[in-house]
Design a protein around this motif. Structure first.
Motif, PDB file in Angstrom:
ATOM      1  N   GLY A   1       0.725  -1.102   0.200  1.00 26.54           N
ATOM      2  CA  GLY A   1      -0.040   0.080   0.062  1.00 26.54           C
ATOM      3  C   GLY A   1       0.940   1.223   0.068  1.00 26.54           C
ATOM      4  N   ASP A   2       2.177   1.177   0.056  1.00 26.32           N
ATOM      5  CA  ASP A   2       2.889   2.377  -0.014  1.00 26.32           C
ATOM      6  C   ASP A   2       3.003   3.011  -1.196  1.00 26.32           C
ATOM      7  OD1 ASP A   2       4.285   2.448   2.356  1.00 26.32           O
ATOM      8  OD2 ASP A   2       6.005   1.368   1.968  1.00 26.32           O
ATOM      9  N   LYS A   3       2.990   4.459  -0.896  1.00 26.17           N
ATOM     10  CA  LYS A   3       3.192   5.327  -2.198  1.00 26.17           C
ATOM     11  C   LYS A   3       4.650   5.950  -2.221  1.00 26.17           C
ATOM     12  CE  LYS A   3       1.154   9.302  -4.821  1.00 26.17           C
ATOM     13  NZ  LYS A   3      -0.152  10.385  -4.777  1.00 26.17           N
ATOM     14  N   VAL A   4       5.479   5.291  -3.054  1.00 27.87           N
ATOM     15  CA  VAL A   4       7.105   5.681  -3.142  1.00 27.87           C
ATOM     16  C   VAL A   4       7.228   6.759  -3.975  1.00 27.87           C
ATOM     17  CG1 VAL A   4       9.203   4.748  -3.278  1.00 27.87           C
ATOM     18  CG2 VAL A   4       7.502   3.211  -2.680  1.00 27.87           C
ATOM     19  N   MET A   5       7.810   7.977  -3.674  1.00 30.98           N
ATOM     20  CA  MET A   5       8.107   9.212  -4.140  1.00 30.98           C
ATOM     21  C   MET A   5       9.639   8.939  -4.422  1.00 30.98           C
ATOM     22  SD  MET A   5       7.935  13.195  -3.196  1.00 30.98           S
ATOM     23  CE  MET A   5       9.633  13.706  -2.702  1.00 30.98           C
ATOM     24  N   VAL A   6       9.764   8.621  -5.823  1.00 33.74           N
ATOM     25  CA  VAL A   6      11.153   8.370  -6.287  1.00 33.74           C
ATOM     26  C   VAL A   6      11.812   9.725  -6.897  1.00 33.74           C
ATOM     27  CG1 VAL A   6      12.595   7.440  -8.267  1.00 33.74           C
ATOM     28  CG2 VAL A   6      10.658   6.037  -7.168  1.00 33.74           C
ATOM     29  N   CYS A   7      12.697  10.547  -6.055  1.00 29.96           N
ATOM     30  CA  CYS A   7      13.235  11.577  -6.435  1.00 29.96           C
ATOM     31  C   CYS A   7      14.503  11.410  -7.492  1.00 29.96           C
ATOM     32  CB  CYS A   7      14.221  12.201  -5.130  1.00 29.96           C
ATOM     33  SG  CYS A   7      13.057  12.375  -3.608  1.00 29.96           S
TER      34      CYS A   7
ATOM     35  N   ASP B   1      14.290   2.630 -12.631  1.00 30.45           N
ATOM     36  CA  ASP B   1      14.100   1.360 -13.632  1.00 30.45           C
ATOM     37  C   ASP B   1      13.901   0.241 -12.782  1.00 30.45           C
ATOM     38  OD1 ASP B   1      14.944   0.307 -16.643  1.00 30.45           O
ATOM     39  OD2 ASP B   1      15.547  -0.780 -15.107  1.00 30.45           O
ATOM     40  N   ILE B   2      14.668  -0.042 -11.644  1.00 33.49           N
ATOM     41  CA  ILE B   2      14.588  -0.960 -11.001  1.00 33.49           C
ATOM     42  C   ILE B   2      13.259  -1.635 -10.032  1.00 33.49           C
ATOM     43  CG2 ILE B   2      15.729  -2.546  -8.968  1.00 33.49           C
ATOM     44  CD1 ILE B   2      18.451  -1.580 -10.194  1.00 33.49           C
ATOM     45  N   LEU B   3      12.970  -0.280  -9.472  1.00 38.55           N
ATOM     46  CA  LEU B   3      11.698  -0.266  -8.689  1.00 38.55           C
ATOM     47  C   LEU B   3      10.459  -0.425  -9.756  1.00 38.55           C
ATOM     48  CD1 LEU B   3      12.028   2.859  -6.166  1.00 38.55           C
ATOM     49  CD2 LEU B   3      12.270   0.314  -5.710  1.00 38.55           C
ATOM     50  N   LEU B   4      10.607  -0.111 -10.772  1.00 36.55           N
ATOM     51  CA  LEU B   4       9.480  -0.315 -11.720  1.00 36.55           C
ATOM     52  C   LEU B   4       9.461  -1.548 -11.956  1.00 36.55           C
ATOM     53  CD1 LEU B   4       9.337   2.825 -14.212  1.00 36.55           C
ATOM     54  CD2 LEU B   4       7.745   2.365 -12.412  1.00 36.55           C
ATOM     55  N   SER B   5      10.384  -2.350 -12.223  1.00 38.48           N
ATOM     56  CA  SER B   5      10.508  -3.800 -12.515  1.00 38.48           C
ATOM     57  C   SER B   5      10.076  -4.486 -11.339  1.00 38.48           C
ATOM     58  CB  SER B   5      11.870  -4.113 -13.307  1.00 38.48           C
ATOM     59  OG  SER B   5      13.128  -4.097 -12.143  1.00 38.48           O
ATOM     60  N   LEU B   6      10.774  -4.268 -10.169  1.00 39.68           N
ATOM     61  CA  LEU B   6      10.290  -4.918  -8.860  1.00 39.68           C
ATOM     62  C   LEU B   6       8.519  -4.877  -8.755  1.00 39.68           C
ATOM     63  CD1 LEU B   6      13.330  -4.231  -6.602  1.00 39.68           C
ATOM     64  CD2 LEU B   6      12.837  -6.256  -7.809  1.00 39.68           C
ATOM     65  N   GLN B   7       8.158  -3.592  -8.994  1.00 39.66           N
ATOM     66  CA  GLN B   7       6.713  -3.375  -8.751  1.00 39.66           C
ATOM     67  C   GLN B   7       5.744  -4.191  -9.405  1.00 39.66           C
ATOM     68  OE1 GLN B   7       5.138   0.018 -10.877  1.00 39.66           O
ATOM     69  NE2 GLN B   7       3.828   0.637  -8.768  1.00 39.66           N
ATOM     70  N   LYS B   8       6.489  -5.040 -10.827  1.00 36.49           N
ATOM     71  CA  LYS B   8       5.569  -5.862 -11.344  1.00 36.49           C
ATOM     72  C   LYS B   8       5.447  -7.133 -11.001  1.00 36.49           C
ATOM     73  CE  LYS B   8       6.634  -3.392 -15.705  1.00 36.49           C
ATOM     74  NZ  LYS B   8       7.160  -3.171 -17.019  1.00 36.49           N
ATOM     75  N   THR B   9       6.792  -7.683 -10.264  1.00 35.46           N
ATOM     76  CA  THR B   9       6.813  -8.866  -9.639  1.00 35.46           C
ATOM     77  C   THR B   9       6.849  -9.143  -8.142  1.00 35.46           C
ATOM     78  OG1 THR B   9       9.321  -8.795  -9.611  1.00 35.46           O
ATOM     79  CG2 THR B   9       8.250  -9.563 -11.782  1.00 35.46           C
ATOM     80  N   ALA B  10       6.625  -7.866  -7.200  1.00 29.16           N
ATOM     81  CA  ALA B  10       6.539  -7.780  -5.899  1.00 29.16           C
ATOM     82  C   ALA B  10       5.349  -8.643  -5.383  1.00 29.16           C
ATOM     83  CB  ALA B  10       6.552  -6.555  -5.313  1.00 29.16           C
ATOM     84  N   PRO B  11       5.616  -9.210  -4.148  1.00 32.70           N
ATOM     85  CA  PRO B  11       4.157  -9.997  -3.632  1.00 32.70           C
ATOM     86  C   PRO B  11       3.465  -8.971  -3.054  1.00 32.70           C
ATOM     87  CG  PRO B  11       6.273 -10.381  -2.313  1.00 32.70           C
ATOM     88  CD  PRO B  11       6.687  -9.579  -3.512  1.00 32.70           C
ATOM     89  N   ILE B  12       3.812  -7.684  -3.027  1.00 28.86           N
ATOM     90  CA  ILE B  12       2.945  -6.549  -2.399  1.00 28.86           C
ATOM     91  C   ILE B  12       2.522  -5.550  -3.441  1.00 28.86           C
ATOM     92  CG2 ILE B  12       4.010  -6.710  -0.037  1.00 28.86           C
ATOM     93  CD1 ILE B  12       5.760  -4.396  -0.607  1.00 28.86           C
ATOM     94  N   SER B  13       1.653  -4.774  -3.242  1.00 30.05           N
ATOM     95  CA  SER B  13       1.243  -3.604  -4.139  1.00 30.05           C
ATOM     96  C   SER B  13       1.793  -2.308  -3.460  1.00 30.05           C
ATOM     97  CB  SER B  13      -0.315  -3.803  -4.141  1.00 30.05           C
ATOM     98  OG  SER B  13      -0.734  -2.540  -5.212  1.00 30.05           O
ATOM     99  N   PHE B  14       2.337  -1.627  -4.460  1.00 30.56           N
ATOM    100  CA  PHE B  14       2.741  -0.393  -4.224  1.00 30.56           C
ATOM    101  C   PHE B  14       2.861   0.768  -5.443  1.00 30.56           C
ATOM    102  CE2 PHE B  14       6.749  -2.672  -5.232  1.00 30.56           C
ATOM    103  CZ  PHE B  14       7.566  -1.606  -5.677  1.00 30.56           C
TER     104      PHE B  14
END
Length: 299
Positions: free
Chosen positions: A37-43, A55-68
């Motif tokens: 449920g986090d909203k991550v502000m990428v500076c 780039d890496i956070l966007l790729s992990l976002q697709k496969t992570a077991p959580i939603s953010f």
């Protein structure tokens, strides 16, 4: 031959990408950086580190077991010649939600800091204050910065050599006002890997004309020292970072971290352990010394 080289390059890129994703994922898990449920502000600064982090956070976002959520934020500090179009075009092409904050901190820094003095300290404080406030405005629960392993180690030595403090950058930090949590997902990643990845990805790098143009920065001196050490003793950088993660307060001298004042001996316990200290077999002087050190747990 050309196809062979292309295949080799693809394999090298895939290996590098997997390593960066694995290290970033490990840091996120170890420090519980991102929760469901986090909203991550990428500076996003326009440099290699923040591009890689996004780039890496966007790729992990697709496969992570959580939603953010991920939202990119850039601060336009009104530096002369800053190409304002690059980041909006890049982020729009990616389809990433983004914001551009316009603050003329450049003029403030140039006015306040005397000619010839480094601007990084004031510049970073102004930028940090603006970003922290903006995180509240958009409801971001985490603020992600692109500092990597080498940044953390360099900061350790900068504080030791020039500040008289044993202090670095934590992978996860609660801001002084207790309103924001700052995370550094690239904390386990080396600058060398990030630079290579950014080159292979072809990120549209935007150089900093304010701090990047300054010569003889203390950080650059420390960076050069660490690079030389790594050449002489491969693996030293990793060892130093391991030390940052393995702190033993009783072996330092900070009265606030360890109660040296109330240290007491426990003779009864020592008497019970006397038999374990006996050396029953003949041995050489070096072997005897090693065993004595082991018994007393001297390191």
């Amino acid at each position: 031959m050309k196809e062979l080289h292309e295949r080799k390059d693809r394999l090298e890129f895939n290996k590098l990408q997997k390593r960066l994703r694995r290290l970033t994922g490990s840091a996120i898990v170890d420090y519980n950086m991102i929760e469901d449920g986090d909203k991550v502000m990428v500076c996003l600064s326009g440099g290699k580190d923040s591009y890689t982090m996004l780039d890496i956070l966007l790729s992990l976002q697709k496969t992570a077991p959580i939603s953010f959520e991920v939202v990119a934020v850039n601060m336009d500090q009104k530096q002369p010649g800053f190409p304002e179009h690059i980041l909006p075009q890049y982020l729009a092409a990616l389809g990433v939600p983004y914001h551009i904050i316009e603050r003329d901190t450049y003029s403030i820094v140039k006015e306040v800091v005397p000619e010839g003095k480094t601007t990084c300290g004031l510049c970073s404080r102004l930028r940090r204050g603006t970003l922290y406030g903006f995180a509240d405005e958009i409801g971001a629960t985490k603020i992600a910065l692109g500092h990597h392993r080498d940044d953390i180690i360099e900061t350790l030595f900068l504080n030791m050599f020039f500040g008289g403090k044993l202090k670095a950058m934590p992978p996860k930090l609660l801001s002084d006002d207790k309103r924001n949590i700052v995370i550094r997902p690239l904390a386990y990643c080396s600058e060398e890997d990030i630079a290579h990845f950014a080159e292979l990805k072809g990120f549209p790098i935007i150089p900093c004309n304010l701090c990047g143009s300054q010569e003889n920065l203390q950080r650059q001196v420390v960076k050069d020292m660490l690079v030389q050490w790594e050449r002489q003793f491969p693996g030293r950088t990793e060892t130093i970072f391991s030390a940052i993660r393995n702190v033993q307060p009783s072996q330092l001298a900070d009265l606030k971290l360890f109660d040296f004042i109330k240290l007491e001996t426990n003779k009864e316990s020592a008497d019970e352990d006397d038999d374990s200290c006996a050396i029953t077999a003949p041995m050489g002087r070096m072997e005897e010394a090693v065993q004595y050190v082991d018994v007393l747990d001297i390191r």
